[in-house]
Design a protein around this motif. Structure first.
Motif, PDB file in Angstrom:
ATOM      1  N   LYS A  60       4.829   6.180  -7.668  1.00  0.00           N
ATOM      2  CA  LYS A  60       4.682   7.017  -6.476  1.00  0.00           C
ATOM      3  C   LYS A  60       5.927   6.986  -5.582  1.00  0.00           C
ATOM      4  N   LYS A  61       6.948   6.223  -5.999  1.00  0.00           N
ATOM      5  CA  LYS A  61       8.167   6.039  -5.184  1.00  0.00           C
ATOM      6  C   LYS A  61       7.788   5.619  -3.767  1.00  0.00           C
ATOM      7  N   LEU A  62       6.933   4.595  -3.702  1.00  0.00           N
ATOM      8  CA  LEU A  62       6.398   4.083  -2.442  1.00  0.00           C
ATOM      9  C   LEU A  62       6.791   2.622  -2.278  1.00  0.00           C
ATOM     10  N   ILE A  63       7.355   2.312  -1.123  1.00  0.00           N
ATOM     11  CA  ILE A  63       7.756   0.947  -0.778  1.00  0.00           C
ATOM     12  C   ILE A  63       6.910   0.484   0.390  1.00  0.00           C
ATOM     13  N   VAL A  64       6.446  -0.763   0.318  1.00  0.00           N
ATOM     14  CA  VAL A  64       5.703  -1.369   1.420  1.00  0.00           C
ATOM     15  C   VAL A  64       6.477  -2.611   1.859  1.00  0.00           C
ATOM     16  N   ARG A  86      18.510   4.707   3.760  1.00  0.00           N
ATOM     17  CA  ARG A  86      19.134   4.637   2.425  1.00  0.00           C
ATOM     18  C   ARG A  86      18.081   4.792   1.331  1.00  0.00           C
ATOM     19  N   LEU A  87      16.949   4.111   1.463  1.00  0.00           N
ATOM     20  CA  LEU A  87      15.892   4.192   0.455  1.00  0.00           C
ATOM     21  C   LEU A  87      15.266   5.589   0.425  1.00  0.00           C
ATOM     22  N   GLU A  88      15.092   6.186   1.605  1.00  0.00           N
ATOM     23  CA  GLU A  88      14.536   7.545   1.672  1.00  0.00           C
ATOM     24  C   GLU A  88      15.487   8.564   1.046  1.00  0.00           C
ATOM     25  N   GLN A  89      16.784   8.336   1.150  1.00  0.00           N
ATOM     26  CA  GLN A  89      17.756   9.230   0.518  1.00  0.00           C
ATOM     27  C   GLN A  89      17.603   9.228  -1.000  1.00  0.00           C
ATOM     28  N   ASP A  90      17.087   8.144  -1.542  1.00  0.00           N
ATOM     29  CA  ASP A  90      16.825   8.056  -2.984  1.00  0.00           C
ATOM     30  C   ASP A  90      15.419   8.551  -3.340  1.00  0.00           C
ATOM     31  N   GLY A  91      14.707   9.112  -2.351  1.00  0.00           N
ATOM     32  CA  GLY A  91      13.398   9.696  -2.620  1.00  0.00           C
ATOM     33  C   GLY A  91      12.208   8.762  -2.437  1.00  0.00           C
ATOM     34  N   TRP A  92      12.432   7.579  -1.905  1.00  0.00           N
ATOM     35  CA  TRP A  92      11.346   6.631  -1.676  1.00  0.00           C
ATOM     36  C   TRP A  92      10.698   6.881  -0.320  1.00  0.00           C
ATOM     37  N   THR A  93       9.405   6.630  -0.230  1.00  0.00           N
ATOM     38  CA  THR A  93       8.697   6.615   1.044  1.00  0.00           C
ATOM     39  C   THR A  93       8.538   5.149   1.424  1.00  0.00           C
ATOM     40  N   VAL A  94       8.910   4.807   2.649  1.00  0.00           N
ATOM     41  CA  VAL A  94       8.878   3.413   3.090  1.00  0.00           C
ATOM     42  C   VAL A  94       7.809   3.245   4.173  1.00  0.00           C
ATOM     43  N   LEU A  95       6.872   2.340   3.920  1.00  0.00           N
ATOM     44  CA  LEU A  95       5.863   1.970   4.911  1.00  0.00           C
ATOM     45  C   LEU A  95       6.177   0.566   5.408  1.00  0.00           C
ATOM     46  N   ARG A  96       6.034   0.371   6.705  1.00  0.00           N
ATOM     47  CA  ARG A  96       6.265  -0.953   7.285  1.00  0.00           C
ATOM     48  C   ARG A  96       5.006  -1.389   8.025  1.00  0.00           C
ATOM     49  N   PHE A  97       4.610  -2.628   7.780  1.00  0.00           N
ATOM     50  CA  PHE A  97       3.460  -3.216   8.464  1.00  0.00           C
ATOM     51  C   PHE A  97       3.874  -4.564   9.036  1.00  0.00           C
ATOM     52  N   TRP A  98       3.371  -4.853  10.217  1.00  0.00           N
ATOM     53  CA  TRP A  98       3.596  -6.160  10.820  1.00  0.00           C
ATOM     54  C   TRP A  98       2.714  -7.190  10.123  1.00  0.00           C
ATOM     55  N   ILE A 106      -6.503  -6.035   6.900  1.00  0.00           N
ATOM     56  CA  ILE A 106      -6.020  -5.691   5.563  1.00  0.00           C
ATOM     57  C   ILE A 106      -6.676  -4.419   5.029  1.00  0.00           C
ATOM     58  N   ASP A 107      -7.930  -4.181   5.375  1.00  0.00           N
ATOM     59  CA  ASP A 107      -8.626  -2.991   4.867  1.00  0.00           C
ATOM     60  C   ASP A 107      -7.953  -1.703   5.327  1.00  0.00           C
ATOM     61  N   ASN A 108      -7.595  -1.621   6.608  1.00  0.00           N
ATOM     62  CA  ASN A 108      -6.929  -0.417   7.110  1.00  0.00           C
ATOM     63  C   ASN A 108      -5.500  -0.294   6.580  1.00  0.00           C
ATOM     64  N   VAL A 109      -4.832  -1.411   6.377  1.00  0.00           N
ATOM     65  CA  VAL A 109      -3.495  -1.379   5.773  1.00  0.00           C
ATOM     66  C   VAL A 109      -3.592  -0.777   4.375  1.00  0.00           C
ATOM     67  N   CYS A 110      -4.548  -1.264   3.588  1.00  0.00           N
ATOM     68  CA  CYS A 110      -4.727  -0.748   2.219  1.00  0.00           C
ATOM     69  C   CYS A 110      -5.131   0.725   2.232  1.00  0.00           C
ATOM     70  N   GLN A 111      -5.987   1.097   3.164  1.00  0.00           N
ATOM     71  CA  GLN A 111      -6.398   2.499   3.261  1.00  0.00           C
ATOM     72  C   GLN A 111      -5.192   3.389   3.561  1.00  0.00           C
ATOM     73  N   HIS A 112      -4.325   2.947   4.452  1.00  0.00           N
ATOM     74  CA  HIS A 112      -3.132   3.727   4.789  1.00  0.00           C
ATOM     75  C   HIS A 112      -2.220   3.872   3.568  1.00  0.00           C
ATOM     76  N   ILE A 113      -2.049   2.812   2.799  1.00  0.00           N
ATOM     77  CA  ILE A 113      -1.224   2.866   1.592  1.00  0.00           C
ATOM     78  C   ILE A 113      -1.795   3.891   0.613  1.00  0.00           C
ATOM     79  N   VAL A 114      -3.105   3.856   0.422  1.00  0.00           N
ATOM     80  CA  VAL A 114      -3.768   4.783  -0.504  1.00  0.00           C
ATOM     81  C   VAL A 114      -3.582   6.226  -0.046  1.00  0.00           C
ATOM     82  N   ILE A 115      -3.722   6.470   1.241  1.00  0.00           N
ATOM     83  CA  ILE A 115      -3.555   7.829   1.775  1.00  0.00           C
ATOM     84  C   ILE A 115      -2.124   8.326   1.564  1.00  0.00           C
TER      85      ILE A 115
END
Length: 124
Positions: A60-64, A86-98, A106-115
């Motif tokens: 999915k070209k997804l980074i967490v 830089r990562l987005e320029q290569d087509g990756w989507t970057v998600l950041r969580f504290w 954790i449930d809402n973090v996982c739900q956001h990743i899935v969405i």
């Protein structure tokens, strides 16, 4: 998936990071590993574009990224923004969580990743 050449020292750092994960990284990894999250295949401490990202789903070209309090400091914010760009320029989507978000919700973090991965819908 082809890798950007990575110096041996960085590859060794990635290996050592896999052995010593923070409590937030470990909690998230337990949700992501072995395709547990909606069948998404994640790799941990994965080298991409000269960086070692916390978790990556190549399909999915997804980074967490899991951020501790040090990421709130001015220099770190600027560095994280440059890294994300830089990562987005290569087509990756970057998600950041504290860290705290992962530990407490954790449930809402996982739900956001899935969405974001396109496998779920936002609540109406």
């Amino acid at each position: 998936m082809p890798h950007t050449p990575l110096p041996p020292k960085h590859r060794a750092n990635a290996r050592s990071m896999r052995k010593v994960m923070t409590s937030a990284e470990l909690k998230l990894w337990n949700e992501l590993r072995a395709h547990r999250l909606m069948g998404l295949g994640f790799r941990r401490h994965f080298p991409i574009a000269g960086y070692i990202v916390d978790f990556a789903c190549p399909e999915k070209k997804l980074i967490v990224e899991v951020d501790g309090s040090q990421h709130g400091q001015r220099d770190a914010v600027a560095g994280d923004a440059a890294r994300t760009l830089r990562l987005e320029q290569d087509g990756w989507t970057v998600l950041r969580f504290w860290n705290d978000d992962i530990i407490r919700d954790i449930d809402n973090v996982c739900q956001h990743i899935v969405i974001v991965a396109g496998l779920g819908r936002a609540s109406e």
